[in-house]
Design a protein around this motif. Structure first.
Motif, PDB file in Angstrom:
ATOM      1  N   CYS A 170      -9.613  -2.042  12.527  1.00 51.12           N
ATOM      2  CA  CYS A 170      -9.598  -2.219  11.070  1.00 51.12           C
ATOM      3  C   CYS A 170     -10.007  -3.639  10.697  1.00 51.12           C
ATOM      4  CB  CYS A 170      -8.207  -1.881  10.536  1.00 51.12           C
ATOM      5  SG  CYS A 170      -8.004  -2.130   8.760  1.00 51.12           S
ATOM      6  N   SER A 187      -4.871  -7.383   7.699  1.00 49.65           N
ATOM      7  CA  SER A 187      -6.287  -7.704   7.879  1.00 49.65           C
ATOM      8  C   SER A 187      -6.766  -8.772   6.905  1.00 49.65           C
ATOM      9  CB  SER A 187      -7.140  -6.446   7.719  1.00 49.65           C
ATOM     10  OG  SER A 187      -7.020  -5.924   6.408  1.00 49.65           O
ATOM     11  N   SER A 188      -5.951  -9.102   5.899  1.00 46.54           N
ATOM     12  CA  SER A 188      -6.318 -10.183   4.975  1.00 46.54           C
ATOM     13  C   SER A 188      -5.985 -11.559   5.539  1.00 46.54           C
ATOM     14  CB  SER A 188      -5.599  -9.985   3.637  1.00 46.54           C
ATOM     15  OG  SER A 188      -4.188 -10.054   3.813  1.00 46.54           O
ATOM     16  N   GLU A 247       0.801  -1.211   0.000  1.00 47.27           N
ATOM     17  CA  GLU A 247       0.000   0.000   0.000  1.00 47.27           C
ATOM     18  C   GLU A 247       0.839   1.268   0.000  1.00 47.27           C
ATOM     19  OE1 GLU A 247      -3.905  -1.624   2.371  1.00 47.27           O
ATOM     20  OE2 GLU A 247      -2.932   0.230   2.973  1.00 47.27           O
ATOM     21  N   GLY A 264      -4.019  -2.655   6.403  1.00 47.73           N
ATOM     22  CA  GLY A 264      -4.796  -3.330   5.372  1.00 47.73           C
ATOM     23  C   GLY A 264      -4.227  -4.681   4.994  1.00 47.73           C
ATOM     24  N   ASP A 265      -2.897  -4.797   4.962  1.00 45.85           N
ATOM     25  CA  ASP A 265      -2.280  -6.057   4.555  1.00 45.85           C
ATOM     26  C   ASP A 265      -2.533  -7.169   5.572  1.00 45.85           C
ATOM     27  OD1 ASP A 265      -1.277  -4.941   2.251  1.00 45.85           O
ATOM     28  OD2 ASP A 265       0.614  -4.347   3.162  1.00 45.85           O
ATOM     29  N   TYR A 274      -8.470   3.161   6.843  1.00 44.06           N
ATOM     30  CA  TYR A 274      -7.507   2.094   6.920  1.00 44.06           C
ATOM     31  C   TYR A 274      -7.891   1.017   5.906  1.00 44.06           C
ATOM     32  CZ  TYR A 274      -6.425   4.289  11.361  1.00 44.06           C
ATOM     33  OH  TYR A 274      -6.089   5.183  12.338  1.00 44.06           O
ATOM     34  N   ALA A 275      -7.274   1.062   4.757  1.00 45.92           N
ATOM     35  CA  ALA A 275      -7.519   0.056   3.733  1.00 45.92           C
ATOM     36  C   ALA A 275      -8.996  -0.057   3.403  1.00 45.92           C
ATOM     37  CB  ALA A 275      -6.963  -1.296   4.157  1.00 45.92           C
ATOM     38  N   ASN A 276      -9.641   1.078   3.290  1.00 49.04           N
ATOM     39  CA  ASN A 276     -11.068   1.143   2.991  1.00 49.04           C
ATOM     40  C   ASN A 276     -11.867   0.279   3.949  1.00 49.04           C
ATOM     41  OD1 ASN A 276     -13.429   1.817   1.763  1.00 49.04           O
ATOM     42  ND2 ASN A 276     -13.175   0.432   0.019  1.00 49.04           N
ATOM     43  N   PRO A 277     -11.845   0.593   5.250  1.00 47.22           N
ATOM     44  CA  PRO A 277     -12.528  -0.252   6.229  1.00 47.22           C
ATOM     45  C   PRO A 277     -14.026  -0.257   6.062  1.00 47.22           C
ATOM     46  CG  PRO A 277     -11.802   1.797   7.240  1.00 47.22           C
ATOM     47  CD  PRO A 277     -11.244   1.782   5.869  1.00 47.22           C
ATOM     48  N   ARG A 303     -13.536  -5.018   8.692  1.00 45.92           N
ATOM     49  CA  ARG A 303     -13.465  -5.797   7.459  1.00 45.92           C
ATOM     50  C   ARG A 303     -14.336  -7.045   7.500  1.00 45.92           C
ATOM     51  NH1 ARG A 303      -8.024  -6.686   3.936  1.00 45.92           N
ATOM     52  NH2 ARG A 303      -8.964  -7.863   2.225  1.00 45.92           N
ATOM     53  N   SER A 317      -5.386  -1.320  14.651  1.00 48.19           N
ATOM     54  CA  SER A 317      -5.344  -2.459  13.732  1.00 48.19           C
ATOM     55  C   SER A 317      -6.491  -3.428  14.006  1.00 48.19           C
ATOM     56  CB  SER A 317      -3.998  -3.172  13.866  1.00 48.19           C
ATOM     57  OG  SER A 317      -3.960  -4.331  13.060  1.00 48.19           O
TER      58      SER A 317
END
Length: 597
Positions: A226, A196-197, A164, A193-194, A247-250, A230, A223
């Motif tokens: 976030c 959270s996957s 990102e 964001g990373d 945050y990573a398009n929450p 998700r 975090s």
């Protein structure tokens, strides 16, 4: 099927797929296959058939292993390296069966993968498919430690390629000169964001690794929120983050979890939140509490969130406290939940709220009472919001309002406003119930506007209106006395007979006394008029047998005249001179006032 031209002499079944192979390439690379083939061929069977259902990675990984055994070049990537490493360990493909065997090559490649953020994330995601084997080989722990080290450090300092934050530069040509735009600056939340996957078991291990490296609890809490945004859609149906950070398009939830899975995930996230106060904002905690109520989380989870909110209730907003009622109670909002939150706040802050002076007012400059005052204002607004609910019982309203101590409210305008709304929405209340409810406010702490409104409020009991008028008259007398005191002080400081009057710019202008004595005839008339009104009001208060309609007319007339007198403090000061001249028996007047009260 291996098309080498030679007939296959061994068949290996992995799941639903069968591999027709040759013994020699397998024996030269795998210790497990060598053992299984020797055991099978010791009998009189002509065709060797083996089953490897337990191989990590399944048929896809085994196909790559077979290609390696046959000398076919395979491409190692971050997506297949973990599966191949576990399969090679399962098949005992050590250097004892050939130099540079699969274990050695995959291990060397994984070390390169761990040095790169994006590849390490991909490799860690694939560990979920072979988690027991990957944990035994310490692949998961090494990968998580590598990611945690990078997350705790400054990415701009080491220039780690995060997905990102590693934006390619845009190069453009203008007039023969190439210009490159500067990459975006990387913030502290670049890794949210990373990670959270990841699946929650792996993400949980990552959070533990961050805590062991003493990462700031604020980052860990952010975090976790976030991650909750998700995978728990209920978090996104409420208002967005108060901080406004994306945050990573929450807001875009990708959750396909069932309600039971979401409930279990929410309970796990709540347990992982740092216990330190103010690490997680009250806004986010209340979002979690709402989601917990909708998902019917465990009582311990909801109690944990309520205590966290109660510990920092002074930072909450009124909108966040309006929690819809999810139970079988008829009220629109969950009053019981707010009651428990408020009780916990009082239990935490009670030890710091005893610094009170004799008359119940907080000491000046006491910083410990600021949260209490903020919560008092917040709860007065909350009571005004829930007051229109016709199903709200007077006892519940009174219980919630009485938790706030009297000294926490600078004035009682807020609680009076809430009581007025409640009386308007519940016109069937008896006079006894109204009087009980009005005991929540102190008529002495009402502002001038609130007193004017209360004196003409037909919804209030007559006794309360009398108290409001009495204390308003007492306030008027105090104001007149203060003007008289200031006048005497100025006269003592100016023996020459000049009085210091204020200018527009705030300075004092010396004016001769003779100029102020003009118009004393009009002052005498005003003092006489004020004296008549004062004694007439005392008689009216002592004879409280008048009807409510006539009392309302008297109250309007008295309030209007009090306003006009307060709006002209100069005239009020003159009236005080005459009033004190006529009222020589001050002790008798004071006794009369006590009788009225």
């Amino acid at each position: 099927l291996c098309t080498s031209g030679l007939p296959s002499d061994v068949t290996i079944e992995v799941g639903e797929m069968s591999f027709h192979l040759h013994k020699f390439p397998l024996l030269s690379r795998s210790g497990l296959l060598e053992k299984l083939i020797e055991e099978f061929c010791s009998g009189d069977r002509s065709v060797c058939v083996l089953k490897l259902d337990g191989i990590p990675g399944g048929a896809k990984s085994f196909e790559l292993v077979i290609k390696f055994c046959y000398g076919v070049k395979i491409e190692l990537t971050a997506l297949n390296a973990v599966g191949l490493r576990c399969a090679a360990e399962y098949l005992h493909m050590t250097d004892d069966y050939g130099e540079g065997n699969l274990i050695t090559q995959t291990e060397a490649f994984l070390n390169d993968v761990f040095s790169d953020w994006a590849d390490a994330i991909k490799a860690l995601e694939t560990c979920q498919q072979v988690l027991p084997y990957a944990q035994d080989l310490h692949v998961v722990s090494r990968c998580i430690d590598s990611l945690a080290m990078k997350a705790c450090a400054d990415p701009n300092l080491f220039n780690w390629p995060a997905s990102e934050c590693n934006n390619t530069q845009k190069i453009s040509i203008w007039n023969g000169i190439s210009t490159a735009t500067k990459p975006k600056s990387t913030g502290d939340d670049w890794w949210f964001g990373d990670v959270s996957s990841l699946s929650f078991p792996l993400y949980k291990l990552f959070i533990f690794a961050l805590e062991s490296r003493s990462m700031k609890p604020e980052k860990i809490a952010a975090s976790l929120m976030c991650y909750a945004n998700r995978y728990i859609p209920l978090m996104n149906r409420q208002s967005s983050f108060s901080s406004g950070t994306n945050y990573a398009n929450p807001g875009a939830s990708i959750s396909s979890l069932s309600e039971a899975e979401q409930r279990a995930l929410l309970e796990e996230i709540v347990d992982l939140l740092p216990n330190k106060r103010e690490v997680t904002s009250t806004h986010l905690l209340l979002k979690l509490l709402r989601a917990a109520m909708v998902l019917h989380a465990s009582p311990s989870c909801k109690e944990n969130l309520e205590k966290r909110v109660g510990a920092q209730l002074d930072q909450a907003s009124l909108v966040d406290l309006l929690i819809p009622n999810m139970g079988y109670i008829d009220t629109l909002y969950d009053i019981d939940c707010v009651q428990r939150i408020l009780d916990h706040f009082m239990s935490v802050n009670l030890h710091s709220s005893h610094c009170i002076i004799e008359e119940g007012q907080p000491l000046s400059g006491s910083g410990s009472l600021t949260p209490m005052t903020m919560v008092a204002t917040l709860m007065d607004g909350y009571l005004a919001e829930v007051a229109p609910d016709v199903n709200l019982k007077p006892l519940k309203f009174e219980t919630l309002a009485s938790v706030i101590p009297d000294y926490a409210r600078p004035n009682d305008d807020g609680i009076y406003h809430a009581i007025d709304i409640y009386l308007k929405a519940h016109p069937w209340m008896t006079d006894c119930e109204k009087e009980q409810l009005c005991r929540l406010m102190d008529c002495q702490k009402l502002s001038l506007d609130a007193c004017s409104h209360a004196a003409q409020n037909e919804r209030l009991p007559l006794r309360v209106i009398v108290q409001v008028l009495f204390f308003e008259q007492l306030r008027l007398r105090t104001s007149i006395s203060s003007w008289f005191f200031v006048d005497n002080v100025e006269s003592s400081r100016n023996p020459s007979g000049n009085l210091g009057l204020p200018k527009i710019d705030g300075s004092r202008q010396m004016v001769p006394v003779q100029d102020r004595v003009k118009g004393d005839g009009g002052m005498k008339e005003r003092v006489s008029e004020l004296e008549k009104e004062y004694f007439s009001m005392k008689e009216a208060l002592q004879k409280i047998v008048m009807t409510k309609k006539s009392w309302k007319t008297f109250a309007k007339r008295l309030v209007s005249k009090q306003k006009s007198q307060l709006c002209n403090p100069k005239e009020s000061k003159r009236c005080s001179l005459k009033e004190q001249a006529f009222s020589g028996n001050g002790k008798q007047n004071h006794n009369n006032a006590e009788v009225v009260h």
